[in-house]
Enzyme design. Structure first.
Site, PDB file in Angstrom:
ATOM      1  N   ASP A 148      34.266  36.227  40.682  1.00  0.00           N
ATOM      2  CA  ASP A 148      33.136  36.216  42.233  1.00  0.00           C
ATOM      3  C   ASP A 148      32.818  34.927  42.061  1.00  0.00           C
ATOM      4  OD1 ASP A 148      32.537  36.319  44.944  1.00  0.00           O
ATOM      5  OD2 ASP A 148      31.767  38.558  43.948  1.00  0.00           O
TER       6      ASP A 148
HETATM    7  C1  BGC Z   1      31.645  37.325  47.646  1.00  0.00           C
HETATM    8  C2  BGC Z   1      33.255  38.008  47.117  1.00  0.00           C
HETATM    9  C3  BGC Z   1      34.038  37.371  48.646  1.00  0.00           C
HETATM   10  C4  BGC Z   1      33.556  35.327  47.414  1.00  0.00           C
HETATM   11  C5  BGC Z   1      34.347  34.417  48.582  1.00  0.00           C
HETATM   12  C6  BGC Z   1      30.991  36.333  46.935  1.00  0.00           C
HETATM   13  O1  BGC Z   1      29.988  36.067  47.720  1.00  0.00           O
HETATM   14  O2  BGC Z   1      31.136  38.572  46.905  1.00  0.00           O
HETATM   15  O3  BGC Z   1      33.525  39.320  47.929  1.00  0.00           O
HETATM   16  O4  BGC Z   1      35.386  37.314  47.931  1.00  0.00           O
HETATM   17  O5  BGC Z   1      32.081  35.269  48.141  1.00  0.00           O
HETATM   18  O6  BGC Z   1      33.941  34.259  50.022  1.00  0.00           O
END
Ligand code: BGC
Length: 756
Positions: free
Chosen positions: A265
């Site tokens: 993530d």
């Molecule tokens: C979130 C993810 C997301 C990623 C990219 C993160 O903060 O937890 O779900 O895909 O950002 O935007």
């Protein structure tokens, strides 16, 4: 023959078949390995630098291919409920004109359809739009279990039940990948709270993980061949998910046979060696761990280059399975297209849940000539806002717009008043308070007397009042959990005053998660859960309110009476101590205020180390409420229609592997309606601690007025196995079971006993 010998022979046969170009009988994951020979040759030609270049972000939403060998970059996009607008570093919009996408109903709304078909179509439509934008991977679906009613991402996630979440995850995955875009299942695993999400250590026993939290991931990996998976921000049993060898290597790869790639993530990578050995392929974003540090680790002998090669191989498998979209083809037409908008509309139609209709206030009676729509949530748009992946939607029909359009056709007058202020977050909780008569600066700000008086005046002169309550995107948002599930900003006071002015009231809740309805309930003869329901949400809602279609959604989670009844609160294990700001947003804030990467690192290292103990174990959601006999406001699976359904007696057929249960369902009304039939299993005299009953199968059936159809629900007997924490394996306990079939978890119509 010994087990290991059999496996060796089988895998040799599989390799021969693959070499001969045959995909026959291969698991969905094995299909990813068809290019392995070619991939190994490519890896043999690559320098260590080229390999490592592939293992971290190139931009905020891409990672490098192998330019020298003509292998394209991998392009990512958020997910899960719309293709995200084109943005540069730090998620700043690039201001493109063709990147407006379809805003699909968010996770809990999709799950409320209880429809595999809708989940497939949703995935397919996302995959289609992903291709139009030149993307290879959608960061979604988001399939964590809704453990807490306050969860900031409940609206993105599917259900409190692993079987419902698993079935829908499988279909979404198949749909997206059939349309040519890989999914990235997120957030693996046990990312069930936003509080301290970047540092919290989730403590859960293996049975709890296997039976509840890992199920949707396992199903989408094994049955649908999900090509990518995103380790979550949090730790599980002591290790960050991005370096959790038990989750990523032992379970995902060794047990489930995952052959694709993992992507941390954003900002969720925490080490070089830990992540390298703990099963992470790509650091998103940055290269401080999987850049020069990784090269150095190989060069100084700490890390075997074969570990790097394995990651490159997994990435290339996805790269070869997903055709890159040529630059001159991508982004030539608008991302959102009528075909995909129609899918969003169909999902919305099937997701709306009629929670209550005591005096038949819905559908809107033919003699209603003037409707007072009260409540700012009627004009709220939900595609974007809050923190996290929103959608720059091509358009969005608000509930009020939907009602106005439908009322105009029926010659009904609609008047509107905001009724209450809506809380709006200030980024990072800073900046001056907003002086706007419609904006509250906290959820606790009480009802506004001027707005209340205006609403009551409209209610008095109308034939009917439709009150729009619920939350908004500043309240339910990524990065934080709600403080409570109360209706904010004096909504309770407003509904009471409206009811006293005109008892012909229907309430529509616009929210992604549950709210506390104890106060509102007596003043609302009819209540509808209207969700955050995509760009056609307002149209679909109006059709339900006016009775053009019957409501047919069912709750994918329980509405508890009060927050304190829910398991983690009842056991006092949530919220625990907060470390303050979410780690992800904290990094951005510190960076923006001039901290160096080293200072940020040190700051974070010195934060307290929060723990979240999943003391309730497998007793999540209705499993808890039913087993502990805690009454709820609206049960899991609940949802009424404008007609009644009659269930016929059950016939049960067992084969070696499956149980099939058939019965008739009759529509007792005179309009077409869908019913979601649900099958639960209750164990009789089990030696193992179990919930009172558990969902095993479900299906949606469409019935014309007066029509009867036979429904067959089927599930594998292996699904009844439990995870034995002592022996660390699935065990099928034989014995008596009762099969319960009905319209909801608390509305069982027919039962039959059998043995396994
Ligand atoms: C979130 C993810 C997301 C990623 C990219 C993160 O903060 O937890 O779900 O895909 O950002 O935007």
């Amino acid at each position: 023959m010994k087990h290991s010998t059999t496996l060796t022979i089988l895998s040799a046969i599989a390799t021969l078949l693959i070499a001969a170009g045959c995909n026959c009988g291969m698991t969905p994951q094995d299909k990813l390995t068809v290019n392995d020979k070619k991939i190994n040759k490519i890896i043999a030609q690559m320098t260590l630098e080229e390999k490592v270049e592939m293992l971290h972000s190139k931009t905020n939403m891409s990672s490098e291919g192998v330019p020298r060998l003509g292998i394209q970059d991998i392009k990512y996009t958020d997910g899960p409920f719309g293709i995200r607008e084109e943005n540069g570093d730090g998620f700043r919009s690039l201001g493109w004109t063709l990147d407006s996408a379809t805003y699909f109903p968010t996770g809990s709304a999709l799950a409320a359809t209880w429809s595999r078909e809708m989940a497939y179509k949703n995935g397919w439509a996302m995959g289609k739009e992903g291709r139009l934008r030149g993307k290879d991977i959608i960061l979604g679906p988001a399939i964590n279990i809704q453990r807490l009613p306050v969860g900031g991402r409940t609206y993105e996630y599917l259900s409190e039940d692993p079987v419902l979440a698993a079935r829908l995850s499988v279909e979404y995955t198949k749909g997206s990948q059939d349309a040519g875009t890989a999914v990235c299942l997120k957030h693996y695993a046990l990312n069930n709270q936003e509080t301290n999400r970047g540092s919290v250590d989730v403590i859960a026993d293996e049975r709890t993980m296997r039976e509840i939290y890992l199920k949707p991931f396992e199903a989408a990996v094994k049955e649908a061949g999900a090509m990518c998976i995103m380790p979550a921000y949090n730790k599980v049993n002591g290790y960050y998910c991005s370096e959790n060898a038990h989750l990523n290597n032992e379970i995902l790869r060794d047990e489930w046979g995952f052959k694709g790639m993992t992507v941390s993530d954003w900002g969720g990578t925490h080490s070089t060696m830990g992540a390298a050995l703990g099963g992470l392929c790509v650091q998103m974003t940055g290269d401080n761990y999987f850049g020069q540090a990784l090269i150095d680790s190989v060069r100084n002998g700490a890390l075997d280059e074969a570990v790097v090669d394995a990651k490159v191989r997994e990435i290339l498998r996805l790269r070869f399975a997903i055709e890159p979209v040529p630059e001159d083809v991508a982004n030539t037409i608008m991302t959102s297209q009528p075909e995909t908008q129609k899918i969003a509309y169909e999902i919305a139609q099937k997701s709306i849940v009629l929670l209550k209709n005591e005096t038949g206030n819905l559908p809107i009676a033919k003699d209603v000539k003037k409707i007072a729509v009260i409540g700012q949530n009627a004009v709220l748009t939900t595609a974007a806002g809050g923190i996290g992946a929103g959608v720059k939607t091509l358009y969005e029909i608000s509930p009020l717009e939907g009602i106005q359009a439908r009322a105009a056709e029926a010659g009904v007058e609609v008047v509107y008043a905001p009724g209450y202020k809506n809380y709006q977050m200030r980024m990072w909780g800073r900046g001056p308070a907003v002086a706007n008569p419609l904006v509250a600066n906290s959820t606790d700000e009480p009802a506004d007397p001027t707005l209340l008086a205006e609403a009551v005046a409209l209610a008095k002169e109308a034939d009917m009042v439709i009150f729009f309550g619920g939350t908004n995107k500043s309240i339910e948002t990524e990065g934080s959990d709600r403080k409570n599930i109360d209706l904010p900003n004096g909504q309770n006071e407003v509904i009471k005053a409206l009811y006293e002015a005109n008892p012909n009231v229907a309430t529509v809740l616009i929210s992604g998660g549950p709210t506390d309805l104890r106060f509102l309930e007596p003043y609302s003869p009819a209540i509808v859960q209207g969700w955050w329901n995509g760009l056609e949400g307002g149209t679909a809602l109006a059709e339900v309110l006016f009775g053009d279609i019957a409501p047919s959604g069912k709750l994918p989670f329980t509405f508890p009476n009060k927050l304190e009844d829910s398991p983690a609160y009842a056991l006092g294990v949530f919220p625990g101590k907060s470390v303050g700001e979410d780690l992800f947003t904290l990094r951005y804030r510190l960076d923006a205020t001039g901290y160096t990467p080293e200072q940020i690192q040190e700051y974070i290292a010195n934060l307290p180390k929060p723990v979240s103990e999943y003391k309730e174990g497998i007793f999540v959601g209705y499993r808890w409420f039913e087993t502990k006999e805690v009454p709820v406001m609206y049960a899991f699976g609940h949802g009424l229609s404008y007609v009644d359904f009659e269930y016929g007696a059950l016939k049960c057929k067992k084969s070696k592997k499956n149980i099939k249960v058939s019965f008739t369902v009759k529509n007792l009304g005179d309009m077409e309606a869908d019913e979601v039939t649900q099958l639960y299993v209750k164990r009789i005299g089990s030696a193992v601690e179990r919930p009172l009953k558990e969902l095993e199968a479900f299906d949606r059936v469409t019935l014309k007025g007066g029509e009867t159809k036979e429904v067959t629900l089927e599930f594998p007997i292996s699904e009844l196995a439990h995870w034995d924490n002592e022996t660390n394996e699935w065990v099928l306990e034989h014995g008596k079971i009762e099969i319960l079939v009905g319209s909801s978890s608390d509305d069982i119509r027919q039962t039959i006993a059998t043995e396994i």
